[in-house]
Design an enzyme around this catalytic site. Structure first.
Site, PDB file in Angstrom:
ATOM      1  N   SER A 175       0.779  -1.097   0.001  1.00 46.99           N
ATOM      2  CA  SER A 175      -0.112  -0.114  -0.027  1.00 46.99           C
ATOM      3  C   SER A 175       0.836   1.213  -0.043  1.00 46.99           C
ATOM      4  O   SER A 175       1.666   1.375  -1.013  1.00 46.99           O
ATOM      5  CB  SER A 175      -0.966  -0.199   1.180  1.00 46.99           C
ATOM      6  OG  SER A 175      -1.899   1.063   1.124  1.00 46.99           O
TER       7      SER A 175
ATOM      8  N   HIS B 100      -7.159  -5.164  -1.223  1.00 47.03           N
ATOM      9  CA  HIS B 100      -6.550  -4.480  -0.243  1.00 47.03           C
ATOM     10  C   HIS B 100      -7.009  -4.908   1.171  1.00 47.03           C
ATOM     11  O   HIS B 100      -6.291  -4.606   2.442  1.00 47.03           O
ATOM     12  CB  HIS B 100      -6.707  -2.924  -0.662  1.00 47.03           C
ATOM     13  CG  HIS B 100      -5.625  -2.294  -0.195  1.00 47.03           C
ATOM     14  ND1 HIS B 100      -4.811  -1.843  -1.104  1.00 47.03           N
ATOM     15  CD2 HIS B 100      -5.081  -1.612   0.986  1.00 47.03           C
ATOM     16  CE1 HIS B 100      -3.788  -1.037  -0.757  1.00 47.03           C
ATOM     17  NE2 HIS B 100      -4.101  -0.888   0.739  1.00 47.03           N
TER      18      HIS B 100
END
Length: 713
Positions: A552, A670
């Site tokens: 990320s 995610h």
């Protein structure tokens, strides 16, 4: 960060001290796929930008899908048959196939929690009537999908514990499909459309659910009457707030107040707070909306408590009387201290504050008037969660864990300080054999940076240890040592694991955050590179045995480190990353992050973004280390196009014989959610990649594995 969260932490293998012949590496028998080049040129603020792989941004085109398949086949050809993989998979399986549990939510004498059996792929939702009652299964997600890729998220429980709101998430997508469920009759009462929700709260009489959801126009707050169609849900709040804002909706435990928070972008510089008295059906009125500061509200009765950095960079606690909320009547309950106030919880007529000082967390118990009562200290360097509970009970729960210490949930009585173990994860690792310490090093500009370093006790600092360096550095997020199978297996095998507390996080208050955002983002990368240099200078490792991993915002971190200092690392794992920073804000929800990073659309911000954007700094002929990129279609937060484009660019331009690989999982995203069976496969694969690239020896690996299983020296 508030939207970008670090994926489970990462780790790197180290030799166990034995000297043996190096395990044979699988030959690189295949060339990477030939990726067509179709250069798109554009001029931004007088600078010509050439993008050779813009076509890979189209995720669903036949050409992109064919390319993804070819890249996965190439990666599989190199990683599937690394020697020692079967033994490694066995140890990873033993670490992951254990019973897990999370902190319970207690309502009406009932305990609601997620629990996963050692033979399950996903955690199921359970209820227990009383602390010693029998566990009753409410939702088993393994039965909802043959692929076991659906997860359950408990969102809200009615005050009497009779009705719950839970969400179903597919793969790792951020979006969920909320279900309203009657606990007594074990049946669904209602549901809401799949979406990106930020707050779902059912009122005490179970007649309505208040929620915030992202729409095309931006976040909006609605109320849904249980049993009615969601189509005509009344919009209560949000008009005028665009997609760069985040709105959270909550209802006080007694159901008297609707509390709405509005965050102005991910940088966390400004929060607005609004309230509505649901008893009077009055208007939604502002508590604070005109100050450039953050405010995090909690409500007890007619009092609102605000954790804020207004006139207090390390935060303090204010009290607002909701019957008389004007600012001149606000009262300071807990003043600012030398530790950062991370947040509070209200349990049993007590305020429990979570503080971080020098990146060590403690919980402090206060009276409602702000008088100190006692303190809960962690047993070692690690992660100490906040205390969860309710105002009407003195019972609370918190969790402690560290890199090699599995999570333990404690049941804590705020009235007398007595505690007991509620649940302990039974992982096969001997925690007493390892240590984690905090060191301090100097970054490029002279700033002192703390770093956690974990390894087996008594290692010799002779530069022989393959070492993994990971980090985050952004979005006001503090990084603490936490347990995961990656770290546990790596440290148990003799490895060194390092986690620096880079600028951009919240470890030392808002000033630390601001020192690592916008035009100061390079500070974060300098801090990370300085950590690598410190590990080498202090004889933990060498560049050839140093790996980095991040995901990320941490994926951006290692992407920059890779392009700025390719000579410093032997291997890189870059997961779910942001890499083309000139275009990041054009995709998915990334406009929300502009206050943190800036935007290339702005001429001044373009200069500092362009200076570090990894995709624009790949240089032909540079000897890059081995890289494994990770991403997947279900990432609905950070567009997978970043990893696709960077893979192609590095494969075409690297001057070394090190592999540049992409593992692209069409069900990965995610928000996690991978079944345990896939976690085992992925963890084994990533560890094998690092073992291969850092020159692990087969004899050392076998010896360390034997000690890990038997507890022998």
């Amino acid at each position: 960060m508030r939207l970008l969260r670090l994926f489970p932490t990462f780790i790197i293998f180290v030799l166990a001290g034995a000297v043996a012949a190096q395990a044979p590496h699988p030959p690189i028998s295949l060339e990477p796929p030939k990726t067509p080049v179709n250069v798109v040129k554009e001029t931004l603020h007088g600078v010509e930008i050439a993008d050779p792989y813009r076509w890979l941004e189209d995720q669903n085109s036949p050409e992109t899908r064919k390319w993804i398949d070819a890249e996965n086949a190439y990666t599989d050809s190199l990683l599937n048959d690394i020697p020692g993989t079967d033994a490694l998979k066995k140890r990873v399986t033993d670490l992951l196939k254990v019973e897990t549990m999370n902190v319970p939510v207690v309502r009406g004498g009932r305990y609601f929690f997620m629990r996963r059996g050692s033979d399950q792929d996903q955690s199921s939702l359970y209820m227990r009537r009383g602390p010693s009652g029998k566990d009753e299964l409410l939702v088993d997600p393994d039965k909802l999908s043959p692929q076991h890729n659906i997860t359950v998220v408990l969102s809200s429980v009615s005050r009497d514990g009779n009705v719950i709101v839970y969400g179903l998430r597919h793969g790792g997508q951020d979006e969920i499909a909320p279900q309203i469920y009657d606990v007594n009759s074990h049946r669904e009462l209602d549901h809401l459309p799949r979406g990106r929700y930020n707050g779902l709260a059912i009122v005490p009489d179970k007649s309505a659910v208040y929620y915030s959801v992202q729409t095309k126009e931006g976040p909006r707050v609605y109320v849904h009457k249980v049993g009615s169609s969601a189509e005509p849900d009344a919009e209560l709040f949000g008009k005028g707030f665009g997609i760069g804002k985040l709105i959270h909706a909550a209802v006080s435990l007694d159901g008297h107040y609707l509390i709405i928070s509005v965050a102005h972008g991910s940088a966390g510089d400004k929060t607005e707070v609004y309230v509505q008295d649901l008893r009077k059906k009055g208007p939604i009125t502002p508590v604070v909306n005109d100050l450039t500061a953050t405010f995090f509200p909690s409500v007890a009765g007619d009092k609102m408590y605000l954790v804020t950095d207004w006139k207090a960079p390390k935060r303090r606690l204010l009290e607002v009387d909701l019957n008389n909320p004007s600012r001149e009547h606000w009262r300071e309950v807990i003043p600012e201290t030398d530790g950062v106030l991370e947040g509070i919880s209200l349990v049993g007529n007590r305020i429990i504050a979570r503080y971080t000082k020098d990146v060590v967390t403690t919980l402090k118990v206060f009276t409602p008037e702000g008088k100190p009562v006692r303190e809960i200290k962690p047993p070692a360097l690690g992660s100490l969660s906040g205390l969860s509970g309710t105002l009407d009970s003195s019972e609370g729960f918190y969790t402690f864990n560290s890199f090699y210490i599995p999570p333990t949930i404690y049941r804590y009585d705020v009235s007398n300080g007595k505690q007991s173990v509620w649940f302990r994860t039974n992982s096969p690792i001997h925690a007493d054999r390892y240590e984690v310490k905090q060191v301090w090093y100097t970054s490029k500009d002279g700033t002192k940076i703390p770093m956690f370093v974990a390894h087996e006790k008594g290692i010799k600092l002779d530069g022989s240890h393959p070492t993994l360096l990971t980090g985050y550095g952004g979005f006001d997020v503090a990084m603490n040592p936490s347990f995961n199978a990656f770290a546990a297996e790596w440290i148990a095998s003799g490895g060194v694991y390092a986690l620096p507390n880079l600028r951009g996080g919240s470890e030392f208050g808002e000033a630390w955050h601001h020192a690592g955002m916008l035009d100061k983002k390079q500070n974060v990368f300098d801090d990370f590179i300085a950590a690598a240099e410190w590990l080498i200078q202090n004889k933990y490792t060498t560049p050839q045995k140093l790996a980095i991993r991040g995901a990320s915002n941490g994926g951006l971190l290692v992407g920059v480190a890779l392009t700025q200092r390719p000579d410093l690392f032997g291997a890189v794992i870059c997961g779910y990353p942001l890499l083309d920073m000139l275009r990041y804000d054009k995709f998915l929800v990334a406009r929300y992050w502009v206050p943190e990073y800036g935007s290339a659309e702005n001429a001044d911000q373009f200069k500092f973004i362009y200076a570090y954007s990894p995709y624009q700094h790949v240089k032909a002929g540079t000897k890059y280390p081995a890289v494994l990129f990770l991403t997947g279609d279900s990432d609905t937060r950070v567009a997978p196009l970043h990893a696709r484009k960077m893979t192609a660019l590095l494969q075409a331009n690297t001057g070394s014989d090190k592999p540049i690989l992409l593992h692209y999982d069409t069900d990965a995203g995610h928000s996690g959610g991978a079944p345990v069976s896939k976690q085992i496969k992925n963890t084994t694969r990533e560890l094998s990649f690092l073992f291969w690239q850092l020159g692990m020896t087969r004899t050392s690996h076998t010896a360390s594995a034997r000690r890990w299983r038997t507890g022998g020296h």
